[in-house]
Scaffold this motif. Structure first.
Motif, PDB file in Angstrom:
ATOM      1  N   LEU A 110       5.323   2.490 -12.470  1.00  0.00           N
ATOM      2  CA  LEU A 110       5.120   2.832 -11.061  1.00  0.00           C
ATOM      3  C   LEU A 110       6.273   2.318 -10.197  1.00  0.00           C
ATOM      4  O   LEU A 110       6.670   1.150 -10.295  1.00  0.00           O
ATOM      5  N   ILE A 111       6.810   3.222  -9.355  1.00  0.00           N
ATOM      6  CA  ILE A 111       7.787   2.848  -8.334  1.00  0.00           C
ATOM      7  C   ILE A 111       7.158   3.199  -6.984  1.00  0.00           C
ATOM      8  O   ILE A 111       6.697   4.324  -6.782  1.00  0.00           O
ATOM      9  N   VAL A 112       7.126   2.223  -6.081  1.00  0.00           N
ATOM     10  CA  VAL A 112       6.486   2.450  -4.780  1.00  0.00           C
ATOM     11  C   VAL A 112       7.546   2.821  -3.747  1.00  0.00           C
ATOM     12  O   VAL A 112       8.510   2.078  -3.543  1.00  0.00           O
ATOM     13  N   ALA A 113       7.350   3.975  -3.110  1.00  0.00           N
ATOM     14  CA  ALA A 113       8.269   4.416  -2.046  1.00  0.00           C
ATOM     15  C   ALA A 113       7.830   3.786  -0.731  1.00  0.00           C
ATOM     16  O   ALA A 113       6.732   4.064  -0.229  1.00  0.00           O
ATOM     17  N   LEU A 114       8.703   2.943  -0.180  1.00  0.00           N
ATOM     18  CA  LEU A 114       8.359   2.212   1.048  1.00  0.00           C
ATOM     19  C   LEU A 114       8.942   2.945   2.264  1.00  0.00           C
ATOM     20  O   LEU A 114       9.902   2.498   2.882  1.00  0.00           O
ATOM     21  N   ASP A 115       8.350   4.111   2.581  1.00  0.00           N
ATOM     22  CA  ASP A 115       8.788   4.889   3.748  1.00  0.00           C
ATOM     23  C   ASP A 115       8.010   4.407   4.964  1.00  0.00           C
ATOM     24  O   ASP A 115       7.220   5.159   5.562  1.00  0.00           O
ATOM     25  N   GLY A 121       6.123  -7.468  -8.990  1.00  0.00           N
ATOM     26  CA  GLY A 121       5.611  -7.828 -10.310  1.00  0.00           C
ATOM     27  C   GLY A 121       4.445  -6.967 -10.768  1.00  0.00           C
ATOM     28  O   GLY A 121       4.256  -6.768 -11.956  1.00  0.00           O
ATOM     29  N   TYR A 122       3.654  -6.427  -9.831  1.00  0.00           N
ATOM     30  CA  TYR A 122       2.561  -5.514 -10.220  1.00  0.00           C
ATOM     31  C   TYR A 122       3.105  -4.140 -10.555  1.00  0.00           C
ATOM     32  O   TYR A 122       2.464  -3.354 -11.245  1.00  0.00           O
ATOM     33  N   VAL A 123       4.251  -3.784  -9.970  1.00  0.00           N
ATOM     34  CA  VAL A 123       4.824  -2.450 -10.169  1.00  0.00           C
ATOM     35  C   VAL A 123       6.255  -2.633 -10.681  1.00  0.00           C
ATOM     36  O   VAL A 123       6.855  -3.687 -10.496  1.00  0.00           O
ATOM     37  N   ALA A 141      -4.883   0.231  -4.735  1.00  0.00           N
ATOM     38  CA  ALA A 141      -4.370   1.596  -4.971  1.00  0.00           C
ATOM     39  C   ALA A 141      -3.309   1.566  -6.071  1.00  0.00           C
ATOM     40  O   ALA A 141      -3.306   2.418  -6.967  1.00  0.00           O
ATOM     41  N   ALA A 142      -2.417   0.581  -6.017  1.00  0.00           N
ATOM     42  CA  ALA A 142      -1.363   0.482  -7.044  1.00  0.00           C
ATOM     43  C   ALA A 142      -1.979   0.191  -8.406  1.00  0.00           C
ATOM     44  O   ALA A 142      -1.572   0.768  -9.420  1.00  0.00           O
TER      45      ALA A 142
END
Ligand code: O7E
Length: 218
Positions: free
Chosen positions: A8-13, A28-30, A202-203
């Motif tokens: 998982l890569i989280v997009a921080l828009d 660390g979670y993602v 959610a992640a």
């Protein structure tokens, strides 16, 4: 560093403050985070630095979807590198000379095609040629291909053994795991996490869903 684990890569828009808050909480979670124009237009390179500083385990992609002549693209990627990015995103349609120049500075993910419906018009037609033209470039670590159209992910996977990162999960309609099953290494998720009541939960839900999906054969 750019190895897939949770995938998982989280997009921080989001605003720089919110980006820092979410990055600190989910580090660390993602596997990674992605910041782009939302953060950079608010605070410039300092916004990237702030997010980079709080990350101890996850990596940071900077996504300015660079698409200028080689010299200008290189200087953009140099700034991004100085700010603490682990990799940069460069558009593939501008040609391998641009990609090569950027990839001398920092690991690069090349956009092979995009996740929105309009990408069928022009970008999809160039997808195979982009990957073939960029695959021998040192420093190209992977490609961006759309989770919304897994057939494009499969097309890219047939040509390359490099990483594939796929956006379009959640808000744009793809289900978690669709792109991984088609051959992607990472799925990029923005609003389904950043706008969730509890981004950590959610992640975690998304990583669980991805863990249960079998990656495609390489
Ligand atoms: O729809 P969301 O909220 O999950 O956000 C998706 C993110 O992925 C957002 O940052 C957007 O800029 C990015 N993205 C796409 O949505 N489609 C693409 O084709 C390419 C990207 C992208 O991230 O490209 C570089 C990695």
């Amino acid at each position: 560093m750019l190895e897939p684990d949770t995938r998982l890569i989280v997009a921080l828009d989001v605003s720089p403050d919110r980006a820092v808050e979410i990055a600190e909480t989910l580090d660390g979670y993602v596997d990674g985070f992605k910041v782009g124009y939302e953060v950079v237009l608010a605070e410039g390179a300092a916004g990237i630095e702030r997010v980079a500083e709080v990350l101890e385990e996850s990596f940071l992609l900077v996504d300015l979807k660079t698409a200028d002549i080689p010299e200008i693209s290189r200087s953009i990627v140099e700034r991004v590198s100085e700010a603490g990015a682990n990799a940069a995103i460069v558009h593939g349609f501008v040609g391998p000379d641009v990609v090569e120049e950027c990839a001398e500075v920092l690991p690069v993910f090349v956009v092979a095609t995009m996740s929105h419906p309009g990408a069928r018009e022009f970008y999809d037609r160039a997808c195979r040629d982009i990957v073939k033209a960029c695959d021998d470039i040192d420093g190209v670590v992977g490609y961006v291909a759309p989770a919304t159209r897994p057939e494009r992910v499969r097309e890219v996977r047939k040509i390359t053994d490099k990483l594939i990162a796929s956006p379009g999960v959640g808000a744009q309609g793809a289900a978690p795991g669709d792109a991984v099953r088609a051959g992607a290494d990472f799925e990029i998720v923005g609003r389904a996490i950043t706008e969730a009541h509890d981004p950590v939960e959610a992640a975690k839900d998304l990583t669980r869903a991805m863990r249960t999906s079998r990656p495609a054969e390489r």
